[in-house]
Write a protein that holds these residues in place. Structure first.
Motif, short mmCIF file in Angstrom:
data_model
loop_
_atom_site.label_atom_id
_atom_site.label_comp_id
_atom_site.label_asym_id
_atom_site.label_seq_id
_atom_site.Cartn_x
_atom_site.Cartn_y
_atom_site.Cartn_z
N ALA A 104 -1.36 11.11 7.12
CA ALA A 104 0.16 11.25 6.86
C ALA A 104 0.63 12.54 6.00
N LEU A 105 0.00 12.82 5.14
CA LEU A 105 0.63 13.87 4.27
C LEU A 105 0.29 15.56 5.04
N ARG A 114 2.25 2.03 -3.20
CA ARG A 114 1.35 2.30 -4.34
C ARG A 114 1.08 3.55 -4.16
N SER A 115 1.15 4.07 -2.89
CA SER A 115 0.72 5.45 -2.52
C SER A 115 1.74 6.50 -2.92
N GLN A 148 -2.93 13.10 -4.19
CA GLN A 148 -2.88 11.95 -3.83
C GLN A 148 -4.17 11.25 -4.31
N GLN A 179 1.05 9.17 -5.60
CA GLN A 179 1.27 10.90 -5.42
C GLN A 179 2.14 11.21 -6.59
N VAL A 231 3.81 5.98 -5.54
CA VAL A 231 3.47 6.04 -7.05
C VAL A 231 2.32 6.82 -7.49
N ASP A 260 0.62 -1.14 0.06
CA ASP A 260 -0.01 0.08 0.04
C ASP A 260 0.81 1.26 0.04
N ASN A 262 6.60 14.74 0.55
CA ASN A 262 5.43 14.07 0.71
C ASN A 262 5.71 12.62 0.94
N ALA A 264 6.36 11.72 4.30
CA ALA A 264 5.35 11.71 5.11
C ALA A 264 4.76 10.35 4.78
N LEU A 265 4.33 9.85 3.73
CA LEU A 265 3.56 9.04 3.37
C LEU A 265 4.20 7.61 4.15
N GLN A 277 -4.70 8.13 -7.01
CA GLN A 277 -5.35 6.93 -6.47
C GLN A 277 -6.64 6.65 -7.21
#
Lengths: 206, 206
Positions: free
Chosen positions: B192-193, A161-162, B166, A166, A164, A158, A189, A192-193, B170
């Motif tokens: 998170a961001l 994937r997040s 984001q 972003q 990518v 996850d 970012n 942070a993620l 997604q």
């Protein structure tokens, strides 16, 4: 043989340029051949269809990008620094494209995903494989960072994937505003993620 | 007058459905009119061009989405809960679209950004205004959360843009994989961001 391959390469190269500028649906075979400087008759000697050409363009673009991503993400640098390098090179490549064409062309795979994935299953499948491969590569780095205690993620898949997602979202904005400067936030970012244990100031300075 | 507006609405509605399914470039005026069930001759009575129709589709879609976003983001709920609601409704809307059409259609504005923004300046400008407005709305909520000490962001504008990026990234994946389940990570990623002060477990349960 030399000339034959050359004509095929010219068609692929012209198609890639045109697809980056105007998308896939807006293009016709005649225009692609004219741009490539090859007779229209030769198109169907090399490609069964416009869709087959699109797949060849996607494959060629991915072959080059996969080499870049592998060089960056499999390097000896610290895991998070490899991701940082990926964003830096992405920003530099989008800026170089803008300087050449006048506009930020964005990510070919993202562009074709939103334009084409609901129209042809062959293209959807190929793009899925490419994004799966991108997420795999990022996930390997995230897993290394997790092992080293540098990040705190519940699920490496996850998280990758997040990261990518972003990237794709910010590249979409770079294209929309024809401005690559916003891509500089990708690194902070990403940290942070990933719940990265990097002081905020260091992330901001990066 | 009744019948006239009706024909115009039918054209806009048919165009929206077709653009969501197949993008803009792949469509012709004849097909749009056939789907709308109006004579082709009437198209140019209402619209100067296909581009003018695309702008009308964009405006109508944004008018509806802006109402939804305003209802959600201006509600009396806690700031972060409003953002959470936005992601929940986005996921529900994409799922409903998939159940109707068989495929996740994604975000009309994101789709047209990647397909069209480098082709027509009028469409680029309109899409910029819409994404600016989305970022404005999210930024207002982020600023409230910052004031309440719930988040830690250096720049509310960058933070809001990253939340929307984001979301777009997604939704791109939801369309590519024809699967909306990944959208459930939006809430945790938003926290998170924003450097939100919400325990991880609470974010995971959310």
């Amino acid at each position: 043989m030399g000339r034959t391959s050359d004509a095929k390469e010219k068609i692929i190269s012209a198609a890639q340029t045109l697809i980056e500028l105007r998308g896939y649906s807006a293009l016709g075979v005649a225009e692609i051949c004219k741009t490539a400087g090859v007779p229209k008759g030769s198109f169907y000697y090399f490609f069964e269809s416009k869709e087959a050409l699109a797949l060849a363009v996607i494959d060629e673009h991915w072959a080059a990008q996969e080499r870049d991503w592998t060089r960056i993400l499999n390097s000896d640098a610290e895991p998070l620094q490899r991701l940082r390098r990926l964003f830096q090179e992405t920003e530099a490549a989008q800026l170089a494209g803008q300087q050449t064409c006048g506009t930020v062309s964005g990510c070919l795979f993202g562009n074709l995903t939103l334009e084409m994935s609901n129209q042809t299953e062959a293209i959807r499948k190929r793009l899925q494989e490419i994004f799966d491969a991108q997420v795999d590569m990022v996930e390997t780095v995230v897993a290394e960072a997790l092992e080293g205690g540098e990040v705190a993620v519940a699920d490496t898949r996850d998280a990758a994937r997040s990261v990518v997602a972003q990237l794709e979202g910010q590249v979409l904005f770079a294209k929309l505003y024809n401005n690559t400067s916003q891509l500089s936030v990708l690194w902070a970012n990403c940290l942070a993620l990933l719940g990265a244990r990097v002081p905020q100031e260091q992330a901001a300075r990066a």
